[in-house]
Scaffold this motif. Structure first.
Motif, PDB file in Angstrom:
ATOM      1  N   LEU A 293       0.847  -1.205   0.000  1.00  0.00           N
ATOM      2  CA  LEU A 293       0.000   0.000   0.000  1.00  0.00           C
ATOM      3  C   LEU A 293       0.879   1.251   0.000  1.00  0.00           C
ATOM      4  N   PRO A 294       0.462   2.318  -0.682  1.00  0.00           N
ATOM      5  CA  PRO A 294       1.246   3.557  -0.611  1.00  0.00           C
ATOM      6  C   PRO A 294       1.290   4.094   0.816  1.00  0.00           C
ATOM      7  N   THR A 295       2.459   4.512   1.261  1.00  0.00           N
ATOM      8  CA  THR A 295       2.588   5.060   2.622  1.00  0.00           C
ATOM      9  C   THR A 295       2.697   6.584   2.550  1.00  0.00           C
ATOM     10  N   ARG A 296       2.819   7.217   3.695  1.00  0.00           N
ATOM     11  CA  ARG A 296       2.766   8.682   3.760  1.00  0.00           C
ATOM     12  C   ARG A 296       3.945   9.255   4.537  1.00  0.00           C
ATOM     13  N   TYR A 297       5.046   8.497   4.567  1.00  0.00           N
ATOM     14  CA  TYR A 297       6.183   8.964   5.361  1.00  0.00           C
ATOM     15  C   TYR A 297       6.867  10.172   4.728  1.00  0.00           C
ATOM     16  N   ALA A 298       6.817  10.257   3.393  1.00  0.00           N
ATOM     17  CA  ALA A 298       7.484  11.387   2.730  1.00  0.00           C
ATOM     18  C   ALA A 298       6.837  12.707   3.147  1.00  0.00           C
ATOM     19  N   GLU A 299       5.517  12.704   3.306  1.00  0.00           N
ATOM     20  CA  GLU A 299       4.851  13.951   3.715  1.00  0.00           C
ATOM     21  C   GLU A 299       5.323  14.380   5.106  1.00  0.00           C
ATOM     22  N   ILE A 300       5.464  13.415   6.004  1.00  0.00           N
ATOM     23  CA  ILE A 300       5.942  13.753   7.347  1.00  0.00           C
ATOM     24  C   ILE A 300       7.386  14.241   7.276  1.00  0.00           C
ATOM     25  N   ALA A 301       8.221  13.491   6.565  1.00  0.00           N
ATOM     26  CA  ALA A 301       9.652  13.829   6.502  1.00  0.00           C
ATOM     27  C   ALA A 301       9.849  15.204   5.882  1.00  0.00           C
ATOM     28  N   ARG A 302       9.102  15.505   4.821  1.00  0.00           N
ATOM     29  CA  ARG A 302       9.246  16.830   4.191  1.00  0.00           C
ATOM     30  C   ARG A 302       8.808  17.938   5.150  1.00  0.00           C
ATOM     31  N   PHE A 303       7.743  17.678   5.889  1.00  0.00           N
ATOM     32  CA  PHE A 303       7.260  18.671   6.851  1.00  0.00           C
ATOM     33  C   PHE A 303       8.337  18.970   7.895  1.00  0.00           C
ATOM     34  N   LEU A 304       9.125  17.939   8.233  1.00  0.00           N
ATOM     35  CA  LEU A 304      10.178  18.107   9.235  1.00  0.00           C
ATOM     36  C   LEU A 304      11.492  18.553   8.619  1.00  0.00           C
ATOM     37  N   GLY A 305      11.539  18.636   7.282  1.00  0.00           N
ATOM     38  CA  GLY A 305      12.786  19.022   6.611  1.00  0.00           C
ATOM     39  C   GLY A 305      13.808  17.904   6.537  1.00  0.00           C
ATOM     40  N   LEU A 306      13.345  16.656   6.553  1.00  0.00           N
ATOM     41  CA  LEU A 306      14.254  15.508   6.467  1.00  0.00           C
ATOM     42  C   LEU A 306      14.362  15.041   5.010  1.00  0.00           C
ATOM     43  N   PRO A 307      15.471  14.354   4.644  1.00  0.00           N
ATOM     44  CA  PRO A 307      15.599  13.842   3.270  1.00  0.00           C
ATOM     45  C   PRO A 307      14.439  12.911   2.920  1.00  0.00           C
ATOM     46  N   ALA A 308      13.803  13.157   1.775  1.00  0.00           N
ATOM     47  CA  ALA A 308      12.593  12.387   1.432  1.00  0.00           C
ATOM     48  C   ALA A 308      12.383  12.351  -0.080  1.00  0.00           C
ATOM     49  N   ALA A 309      13.390  11.840  -0.817  1.00  0.00           N
ATOM     50  CA  ALA A 309      13.244  11.756  -2.273  1.00  0.00           C
ATOM     51  C   ALA A 309      12.119  10.794  -2.647  1.00  0.00           C
ATOM     52  N   ASP A 310      11.975   9.719  -1.874  1.00  0.00           N
ATOM     53  CA  ASP A 310      10.866   8.780  -2.098  1.00  0.00           C
ATOM     54  C   ASP A 310      10.451   8.212  -0.738  1.00  0.00           C
ATOM     55  N   GLU A 311       9.453   7.332  -0.764  1.00  0.00           N
ATOM     56  CA  GLU A 311       8.936   6.806   0.512  1.00  0.00           C
ATOM     57  C   GLU A 311      10.019   6.056   1.297  1.00  0.00           C
ATOM     58  N   ALA A 312      10.845   5.279   0.575  1.00  0.00           N
ATOM     59  CA  ALA A 312      11.871   4.485   1.269  1.00  0.00           C
ATOM     60  C   ALA A 312      12.866   5.400   1.979  1.00  0.00           C
ATOM     61  N   GLU A 313      13.318   6.437   1.268  1.00  0.00           N
ATOM     62  CA  GLU A 313      14.284   7.344   1.898  1.00  0.00           C
ATOM     63  C   GLU A 313      13.624   8.106   3.060  1.00  0.00           C
ATOM     64  N   ALA A 314      12.364   8.516   2.836  1.00  0.00           N
ATOM     65  CA  ALA A 314      11.644   9.257   3.876  1.00  0.00           C
ATOM     66  C   ALA A 314      11.474   8.393   5.122  1.00  0.00           C
ATOM     67  N   ALA A 315      11.083   7.128   4.916  1.00  0.00           N
ATOM     68  CA  ALA A 315      10.903   6.236   6.067  1.00  0.00           C
ATOM     69  C   ALA A 315      12.222   6.074   6.803  1.00  0.00           C
ATOM     70  N   ALA A 316      13.311   5.908   6.039  1.00  0.00           N
ATOM     71  CA  ALA A 316      14.628   5.719   6.672  1.00  0.00           C
ATOM     72  C   ALA A 316      15.025   6.966   7.451  1.00  0.00           C
ATOM     73  N   SER A 317      14.786   8.149   6.879  1.00  0.00           N
ATOM     74  CA  SER A 317      15.197   9.351   7.628  1.00  0.00           C
ATOM     75  C   SER A 317      14.306   9.595   8.830  1.00  0.00           C
ATOM     76  N   LEU A 318      13.020   9.260   8.712  1.00  0.00           N
ATOM     77  CA  LEU A 318      12.128   9.414   9.863  1.00  0.00           C
ATOM     78  C   LEU A 318      12.530   8.450  10.986  1.00  0.00           C
TER      79      LEU A 318
END
Ligand SMILES: [Zn+2]
Length: 389
Positions: A293-318
């Motif tokens: 299923l599509p996740t929403r970690y990139a939206e959280i990571a971007r809001f926090l200013g964390l690296p978030a090129a895609d969901e995988a990177e966003a999840a890892a940075s979160l």
């Protein structure tokens, strides 16, 4: 058709003064021994004194209140006949107040048998006020009640939307003296509510903004509140607000897998709620982002200013940011670090998995685990080393 539910919320310095405006005759204050010892009951009584409302105190709530305690509290309500019930304390006290109120209004219902269907018909005898003394559970603005079944070693969630409090009083004076460990445990609960509320399948436009704001507040102010306690009133107040905001967020969407696992760890391994869910959160993000299923970690990571090129990177940075925050405030990042021996873990793993699978929070994540997945995730949480989920 969806709903957004909230009590009237009074917040900030002086919020307790709202009590002086109440009208009525009798209030039953539901709390615990520790809160009573700290003088917080007297503080509430002093605010009530101009109203002429008399008070009685039920101070027998234990952490993870048992059915027996909830029945005893209801008996006191039945004989005292209050028109206000005030839950004063952490999540256990506020949940106990909800349960005692329901039994008082509906003596035909058992405390572990309140389902969110039909009509309860509350508010015939009393109204409910919730006053949190920790910045964590958000129970002041939510309706589910966590009840501990001591015989079955499990926690069951009961309740009905009608039993949401009428009034939530979020006054930072009540958390001024929180010990650092409690600040850390309960702060991780806030962060977990907000992340899970944003990423559960029941997320919605009304809850999303609340969850994002609460995540940001937790990252910005939890380390300060942990370090400085009452010497940093701004951090205390912002974390106290964050807890209620996260409560509104996840209370109107849903918590997910970290809460299913955390409830189980609380019941089986006696790990405090916030510490348990905060410990599980990064692992459940790693598990969920590998689902279909599509996740929403990139939206959280971007809001926090964390690296978030895609969901995988966003999840890892979160995940990295959550673990860094946990370490910064002395929280464990593996189950082993909580002091559970390998033998005890192996012995209790089947029960741990069984409880988690049967927890209602398990079904609303963005990846639904198979039974064997839950065991694998638990092993990862114990060791801190993740195999490929
Ligand atoms: Zn929680």
């Amino acid at each position: 058709m969806w709903f957004f539910r909230s009590p009237e919320i009074v917040f900030g310095e002086g919020a307790l003064d709202r009590l002086s405006e109440l009208q009525g005759h009798k209030a039953l204050i539901v709390t615990d021994q520790n809160i009573a010892r700290l003088g917080l009951v007297e503080l509430v009584q002093a605010k009530l004194s101009p109203t002429g409302i008399e008070t009685a105190v039920f101070a027998e709530v234990e952490p993870n209140p048992s059915l027996q305690t909830l029945r005893r509290g209801a008996q006191q309500a039945m004989s005292y006949e209050p028109d206000w019930i005030i839950g004063l304390g952490g999540g256990s006290c506020m949940d106990a107040a909800k349960s005692i109120w329901i039994q008082y209004e509906r003596p035909d219902l058992e405390p572990d048998n309140v389902a969110p269907m039909g009509r309860l018909g509350l508010r015939q005898k009393a109204h409910l006020i919730a006053i949190p003394t920790t910045s964590g559970t958000g129970a002041e603005v939510t309706w589910p009640i966590v009840v501990t079944d001591l015989e079955q070693h499990c926690k069951v969630t009961v309740g009905h939307p009608e039993n949401i409090p009428d009034l939530a009083i979020v006054d930072p004076i009540l958390v001024n003296k929180l010990p650092a460990l409690i600040t850390a445990d309960t702060g991780m609960d806030v962060l977990t509510h907000a992340v899970e509320g944003y990423t559960s399948q029941w997320h919605n436009d009304f809850s999303d903004g609340l969850c994002l704001k609460a995540i940001q507040l937790a990252f910005d102010y939890l380390p300060r509140a942990y370090d400085n306690g009452g010497d940093d009133p701004e951090a205390r107040e912002r974390m106290h607000n964050a807890a209620t905001i996260a409560g509104l967020g996840f209370g109107n969407s849903m918590a997910a897998m970290a809460h299913a696992l955390g409830h189980s760890m609380g019941a089986v391994l006696s790990i405090p709620h916030g510490r348990a869910v905060g410990l599980c959160l990064p692992y459940t993000i790693e598990f969920t982002v590998r689902g279909w299923l599509p996740t929403r970690y990139a939206e959280i990571a971007r809001f926090l200013g964390l690296p978030a090129a895609d969901e995988a990177e966003a999840a890892a940075s979160l995940v990295e940011a959550i673990r860094a925050l946990a370490r910064r405030i002395g929280q464990p990042t593996t189950l082993r670090e909580t002091g559970i021996s390998a033998e005890e873990f192996e012995q209790k793993l089947p029960k741990l998995v069984d409880n988690a699978i049967n927890d209602s929070a398990m079904i609303v994540g963005l990846r639904f685990p198979e039974d064997e997945d839950v065991g694998r995730v638990c092993r990862c949480i114990y060791e801190g080393e993740c195999v490929d989920f």
